[in-house]
Design a protein around this motif. Sequence first.
Motif, PDB file in Angstrom:
ATOM      1  N   VAL A  12     -54.709-110.963  -8.524  1.00  0.00           N
ATOM      2  CA  VAL A  12     -56.064-111.457  -9.460  1.00  0.00           C
ATOM      3  C   VAL A  12     -56.434-110.440 -10.319  1.00  0.00           C
ATOM      4  N   PHE A  13     -56.200-109.142 -10.028  1.00  0.00           N
ATOM      5  CA  PHE A  13     -56.664-107.944 -11.064  1.00  0.00           C
ATOM      6  C   PHE A  13     -56.027-107.712 -11.807  1.00  0.00           C
ATOM      7  N   VAL A  14     -54.490-107.556 -11.913  1.00  0.00           N
ATOM      8  CA  VAL A  14     -53.648-107.638 -12.803  1.00  0.00           C
ATOM      9  C   VAL A  14     -53.644-108.626 -14.121  1.00  0.00           C
ATOM     10  N   PRO A  15     -53.666-110.003 -13.789  1.00  0.00           N
ATOM     11  CA  PRO A  15     -54.056-111.009 -14.892  1.00  0.00           C
ATOM     12  C   PRO A  15     -55.499-110.777 -15.569  1.00  0.00           C
ATOM     13  N   ALA A  16     -56.338-110.560 -14.744  1.00  0.00           N
ATOM     14  CA  ALA A  16     -57.624-110.358 -14.994  1.00  0.00           C
ATOM     15  C   ALA A  16     -57.979-109.209 -15.992  1.00  0.00           C
ATOM     16  N   LEU A  17     -57.102-108.090 -15.607  1.00  0.00           N
ATOM     17  CA  LEU A  17     -57.560-107.115 -16.682  1.00  0.00           C
ATOM     18  C   LEU A  17     -56.601-107.006 -17.960  1.00  0.00           C
ATOM     19  N   THR A  18     -55.676-108.034 -18.159  1.00  0.00           N
ATOM     20  CA  THR A  18     -54.718-108.265 -19.127  1.00  0.00           C
ATOM     21  C   THR A  18     -55.149-109.527 -19.989  1.00  0.00           C
TER      22      THR A  18
ATOM     23  N   LEU B 144     -49.752 -98.638 -17.830  1.00  0.00           N
ATOM     24  CA  LEU B 144     -49.925 -97.557 -16.901  1.00  0.00           C
ATOM     25  C   LEU B 144     -51.196 -97.883 -15.906  1.00  0.00           C
ATOM     26  N   PHE B 145     -52.045 -98.555 -16.485  1.00  0.00           N
ATOM     27  CA  PHE B 145     -53.363 -98.761 -15.708  1.00  0.00           C
ATOM     28  C   PHE B 145     -52.602 -99.985 -14.613  1.00  0.00           C
ATOM     29  N   VAL B 146     -51.977-100.745 -15.159  1.00  0.00           N
ATOM     30  CA  VAL B 146     -51.678-101.887 -14.080  1.00  0.00           C
ATOM     31  C   VAL B 146     -50.543-101.206 -12.939  1.00  0.00           C
TER      32      VAL B 146
END
Length: 273
Positions: free
Chosen positions: A204-210, A252-254
């Motif tokens: 969830v976090f990875v696609p939400a961040l990008t 890098l954040f991911v």
Amino acid sequence: MHNARKRLLAGPYLVWIIGFTVLPILMILYYAFTNSDGGFTWANIAAIADPVHIKALLLSLKLGILCTVVCLLLSYPLAMILNSLHIKHQSFVVFIFVLPMWMNFMLRILAWQMLLSNNGIINGFLSIFGIPKLHMLNTQGAVVFGMIYDFLPFMIMPIYNSIVRIRKETIDAARDLGANSFITFFRIILPLTVPGIVSGIIMVFVPALTSFVISDLLGGGKVLLIGNVIEQSFMQGSYWNLGSGLSIVLMLFVLISMAFMNRAGESGGHAVW
């Protein structure tokens, strides 16, 4: 002969990986560390320090974390309820989760755009009861809502799979040893579902961040995320070098967040007794 056949069967997969993963990453790396003249530079990476980019990155982190937390709080109880129903065919549960994804992503978001607009269905329903219209569209709340709606299944599935795998005998043994529902959950069920929680958080976090499409449609250009900055650099200004540099920083954040969560998952996953 057998090994040669295996390598031959793996050929299409290798072509796919090289053509659609390795080469694009190499191109992004090239543009990220070069200027418009092809000379080496760190300026594209350092551009993340620009106040506009920092603000967009921090807002992306804020909304991504908020979306992840809400998805987790909604998914865990729902997964436990579904498990308690003792549905005979688990494939039916999976079908329910996957069914909304069969509809086109853009259509789903556009539907919510119509629902949340000032003259949309929700405000029309509220006006029947004399309630003033709510300004929901083009806000951070609308963007987070769209993220939650779209990414919630990615949190439910791994948590549900983790709960289903817990043997009934384990729970019964805890009960026999005098553990009440509270202790059973926090010392048996929750630790054993940590891997599913970690997988859900990452998914969830990875696609939400990008994300950038949801903020474009539900944010109306007023909610600028780092994904929007990168998308505009590539599509509107043709600043491929800047967009690639910001993409590397976001990558890098991911990677850091995934490494942190994987480590947390490895340290968990065992019942505490």
